[in-house]
Design an enzyme around this catalytic site. Structure first.
Site, PDB file in Angstrom:
ATOM      1  N   SER A 103       0.795  -1.216   0.000  1.00  0.00           N
ATOM      2  CA  SER A 103       0.000   0.000   0.000  1.00  0.00           C
ATOM      3  C   SER A 103       0.831   1.271   0.000  1.00  0.00           C
ATOM      4  O   SER A 103       1.602   1.504  -0.915  1.00  0.00           O
ATOM      5  CB  SER A 103      -0.957  -0.056   1.188  1.00  0.00           C
ATOM      6  N   HIS A 104       0.699   2.050   1.082  1.00  0.00           N
ATOM      7  CA  HIS A 104       1.350   3.374   1.135  1.00  0.00           C
ATOM      8  C   HIS A 104       2.818   3.279   1.548  1.00  0.00           C
ATOM      9  O   HIS A 104       3.503   4.279   1.591  1.00  0.00           O
ATOM     10  CB  HIS A 104       0.595   4.243   2.134  1.00  0.00           C
ATOM     11  N   ASP A 128      -2.997   6.212  -3.252  1.00  0.00           N
ATOM     12  CA  ASP A 128      -1.826   5.553  -2.656  1.00  0.00           C
ATOM     13  C   ASP A 128      -1.289   4.441  -3.560  1.00  0.00           C
ATOM     14  O   ASP A 128      -1.746   4.261  -4.690  1.00  0.00           O
ATOM     15  CB  ASP A 128      -2.170   5.016  -1.260  1.00  0.00           C
ATOM     16  N   ASP A 133      -1.568   1.203  -3.845  1.00  0.00           N
ATOM     17  CA  ASP A 133      -2.436   0.194  -4.446  1.00  0.00           C
ATOM     18  C   ASP A 133      -3.804   0.737  -4.827  1.00  0.00           C
ATOM     19  O   ASP A 133      -4.702  -0.027  -5.180  1.00  0.00           O
ATOM     20  CB  ASP A 133      -2.578  -1.009  -3.504  1.00  0.00           C
ATOM     21  N   ASP A 167      -6.276   2.222  -3.144  1.00  0.00           N
ATOM     22  CA  ASP A 167      -7.492   2.150  -2.324  1.00  0.00           C
ATOM     23  C   ASP A 167      -7.698   3.390  -1.456  1.00  0.00           C
ATOM     24  O   ASP A 167      -8.766   3.559  -0.877  1.00  0.00           O
ATOM     25  CB  ASP A 167      -7.549   0.857  -1.496  1.00  0.00           C
ATOM     26  N   ARG A 168      -6.689   4.246  -1.366  1.00  0.00           N
ATOM     27  CA  ARG A 168      -6.870   5.463  -0.562  1.00  0.00           C
ATOM     28  C   ARG A 168      -6.968   6.689  -1.451  1.00  0.00           C
ATOM     29  O   ARG A 168      -6.561   6.672  -2.606  1.00  0.00           O
ATOM     30  CB  ARG A 168      -5.672   5.669   0.357  1.00  0.00           C
ATOM     31  N   LYS A 217     -11.762  -0.385   0.150  1.00  0.00           N
ATOM     32  CA  LYS A 217     -11.817   1.048  -0.037  1.00  0.00           C
ATOM     33  C   LYS A 217     -11.334   1.344  -1.447  1.00  0.00           C
ATOM     34  O   LYS A 217     -10.633   0.530  -2.047  1.00  0.00           O
ATOM     35  CB  LYS A 217     -11.000   1.775   1.019  1.00  0.00           C
TER      36      LYS A 217
HETATM   37  C1  VG1 Z   1      -3.456   1.553   8.299  1.00  0.00           C
HETATM   38  C2  VG1 Z   1      -4.636   2.474   8.479  1.00  0.00           C
HETATM   39  C3  VG1 Z   1      -5.931   1.709   8.302  1.00  0.00           C
HETATM   40  C4  VG1 Z   1      -5.938   0.988   6.951  1.00  0.00           C
HETATM   41  C5  VG1 Z   1      -4.698   0.127   6.829  1.00  0.00           C
HETATM   42  C6  VG1 Z   1      -4.576  -0.510   5.474  1.00  0.00           C
HETATM   43  O1  VG1 Z   1      -3.453   0.563   9.312  1.00  0.00           O
HETATM   44  O2  VG1 Z   1      -4.598   3.084   9.745  1.00  0.00           O
HETATM   45  O3  VG1 Z   1      -7.004   2.602   8.413  1.00  0.00           O
HETATM   46  O4  VG1 Z   1      -7.070   0.187   6.809  1.00  0.00           O
HETATM   47  O5  VG1 Z   1      -3.531   0.925   7.030  1.00  0.00           O
HETATM   48  O6  VG1 Z   1      -4.636   0.439   4.470  1.00  0.00           O
HETATM   49  P1  VG1 Z   1      -2.538   0.642  10.619  1.00  0.00           P
HETATM   50  O7  VG1 Z   1      -2.761  -0.630  11.328  1.00  0.00           O
HETATM   51  O8  VG1 Z   1      -1.132   0.886  10.177  1.00  0.00           O
HETATM   52  O9  VG1 Z   1      -3.042   1.834  11.378  1.00  0.00           O
HETATM   53  V1  VG1 Z   1      -3.715   0.247   3.094  1.00  0.00           V
HETATM   54  O10 VG1 Z   1      -4.201   1.462   1.995  1.00  0.00           O
HETATM   55  O11 VG1 Z   1      -2.215   0.345   3.759  1.00  0.00           O
HETATM   56  O12 VG1 Z   1      -4.068  -1.288   2.562  1.00  0.00           O
HETATM   57 CO    CO Z   2      -3.671   1.117   0.185  1.00  0.00          CO
END
Ligand code: VG1
Ligand code: CO
Length: 542
Positions: free
Chosen positions: A113-114, A277, A279, A281-282, A376
């Site tokens: 992801s990010h 982001d 992937d 989804d954000r 998302k």
């Molecule tokens: C983070 C975010 C959470 C999100 C998750 C996956 O998790 O806070 O809201 O669902 O990332 O998003 P954490 O446990 O680091 O707070 V993604 O776009 O990284 O798949």
């Molecule tokens: Co993501």
């Protein structure tokens, strides 16, 4: 070609977190590591025999190699068919859609992801179930259990599949369909939104910048926003997915999407700005001269969703993760629909969406989505904003101002303390956990605590209980939540979520950090940040 059964020892730490398994790329590249986890997934989901899957990722370093490995393992485990994105690309929401559209048994999503990408950065793998959503907790626990006793994995010794051409092909007895990653998702967006209205908006001179941050949404945004909706060429920036995301963090917040922030805050700012982001989804939403906090974005989208054809009949309910501000609850209340508070992570929305209890969901971390998929969806949020702007014929700033005048404003911010020693992060959590029962009635930094607890969630659909989902301190007119991140790959990240409510007739023009300062100070005192962390200032403020 022959199936090989390769003996291995279990690896430690193959425990999926908030969103799949995330590790340093070099860890994923250790011989047998990826294979052990993939075999554990097959084992935890009833084996691969006769199954169909989707497969794709955000294009980061090691994406293509991992895809070849998973294809060969799927074939060796007896899978019937795998649908894979061209060049190994599929955004997370597009994967979710493809699982649902093709009624597959699930899908493998390769992404951290990010988190940054590269040989010395992060890699990740998650499995989504047949409903298109992230594997629920019981399933991820079964994967982890399988990973602890695994003895061997099965893999074909066939040649690599050519992922560069969209075509059906075979790998041993398994069908592999290499598909355009954008087309089906594009069709879905066309069904949901009033594309003619958005085309009219752009035709009238409306300008926008979409920053794909060198990540997976580039091709999607180019095709939809520029190609179909008619935004000026060049509106989509950093549109070519790169293995290292150009060296940046593909994290759509004001810190990491600085280029976009500079553009929308500048003198020649576009009407609308957005970023996505790694992937896809954000999303981050901005207007000319204004940043929309993700919690506000969720509330505004929910309040105005009927502007889009897909939601014209209204919403069933709204769900938000616990750290997300209460702004969405106020909208649900006004609409007379149910509001749900779930733990962090999209997997907790799945049951509510499947049961038709909610239509729109969101998280403060810039994730919003609806029942169109079970993830998302960054671009979806951008298109819903565009649809609303096209129908309401007003600016982002004006939409926010009228929203706050009606519902009040929830000043909101998240403060992250990154790469902490795990023991220090735990010490802060313990410090606050130990006081939860005694906080009610106390006055700190001019704020009065009403009550405090540790969030435990009982799923209203299947009754499953998830404990330890964040420490919540409720003040009169304010709330703080503390939790440890479940997506990091190094040390611990402590997240502190702050919100203060300013009623409808109050002052909505404050700078959020200034408005939140007393709450921030109260949390730092309660958690003894100076003593236990050795510092009070966070690394990232969103
Ligand atoms: C983070 C975010 C959470 C999100 C998750 C996956 O998790 O806070 O809201 O669902 O990332 O998003 P954490 O446990 O680091 O707070 V993604 O776009 O990284 O798949
Ligand atoms: Co993501």
């Amino acid at each position: 070609m022959a199936v090989q059964n390769i003996a291995i020892q279990p690896f430690e730490g193959q425990k999926p977190g908030t969103s799949g398994l995330r590790k340093k790329t070099r860890v994923f590249m250790e011989p047998g590591f990826l294979e052990a986890f993939v075999q554990s997934i097959f084992q935890a989901t009833g084996g691969g025999q006769g199954k169909t899957y989707t497969l794709g990722g955000d294009g980061r370093y090691f994406n293509k190699q991992a895809i070849q490995t998973i294809l060969k393992m799927a074939a060796a485990n007896g899978a019937k068919r795998v649908i894979v994105g061209q060049n190994g690309l599929l955004s997370t929401p597009a994967s979710s859609h493809l699982i649902r559209l093709n009624k597959t048994d699930g899908g493998f999503i390769l992404s951290a992801s990010h988190n940054p990408g590269g040989l010395d950065e992060d890699f990740g793998l998650k499995f989504n179930a047949a409903n298109g959503g992230p594997a629920p907790e019981a399933m991820t626990e079964a994967m982890y259990a399988a990973s602890q006793t695994i003895e061997s994995y099965a893999i074909s010794d066939a040649d690599d599949v050519d992922l560069s051409v969209c075509q059906p092909t075979r790998l041993d007895g398994m069908q592999v369909d290499v598909i355009d990653p954008v087309a089906d998702y594009h069709d879905l967006m066309r069904e949901l939104f009033d594309f003619d209205a958005i085309r009219g908006l752009f035709a009238s001179g409306f300008t926008m910048v979409f920053d794909a941050m060198h990540a997976v949404t580039g091709p999607y945004a180019k095709a939809i926003i520029e190609g179909d909706l008619g935004a000026a060429p060049g509106s989509v920036r950093n549109a070519v997915p790169l293995e290292d995301f150009g060296g940046g963090h593909p994290d759509p917040n004001p810190i990491w999407a600085k280029e976009l922030m500079t553009a929308v805050m500048g003198s020649d700012a576009p009407d609308f700005g957005a970023a996505s982001d790694g992937d896809g989804d954000r999303n981050m939403i901005t207007g000319r001269g204004i940043y929309v906090s993700p919690s506000d974005s969720l509330a505004v989208l929910a309040a105005n969703a009927t502007a889009a054809p897909a939601y014209a009949k209204g919403l069933a309910g709204i769900a938000r993760s616990t750290p997300t501000s209460a702004a969405a609850d106020r909208v649900a209340d006004a609409l007379g629909i149910e509001a749900f508070e779930t733990p962090t992570g999209w997997k907790f929305f799945g049951n509510l969406l499947d049961a038709g209890r909610v239509t729109i969901c969101g998280e403060e971390s810039a994730g919003t989505g609806s029942d169109h998929v079970r993830e998302k969806d960054g671009l979806w949020a951008v298109l819903l904003w565009l649809n609303i702007l096209a129908v309401r014929k007003t600016s982002v700033a004006e939409i926010l101002a009228t929203h706050w005048q009606r519902y009040g404003r929830d000043y909101y911010s998240r403060h992250d303390y990154e790469a902490l020693e795990v023991s220090k992060a735990n010490a802060v959590m313990e410090q606050i956990r130990g006081q939860l029962g005694d906080l009610g009635g106390q006055q700190i930094c001019g704020l009065t605590v009403s009550h405090a607890d540790e969030f435990a969630y009982e799923d209203p659909i299947d009754g499953s209980i998830s404990r330890n989902q964040g420490l919540r301190i409720y003040f009169e007119g304010a709330r703080a939540v503390l939790r440890l991140s479940g997506t990091g790959t190094q040390g611990a990240t402590l997240r502190v979520y702050l919100e203060i409510y300013e009623p409808a007739n109050g002052d909505h023009s404050q700078e959020p950090q200034a408005a939140l300062a007393p709450l921030r100070d109260a949390v730092r005192l309660l958690g003894r940040f100076d003593d236990l962390l050795g510092r009070s200032e966070p690394d990232v403020i969103t």
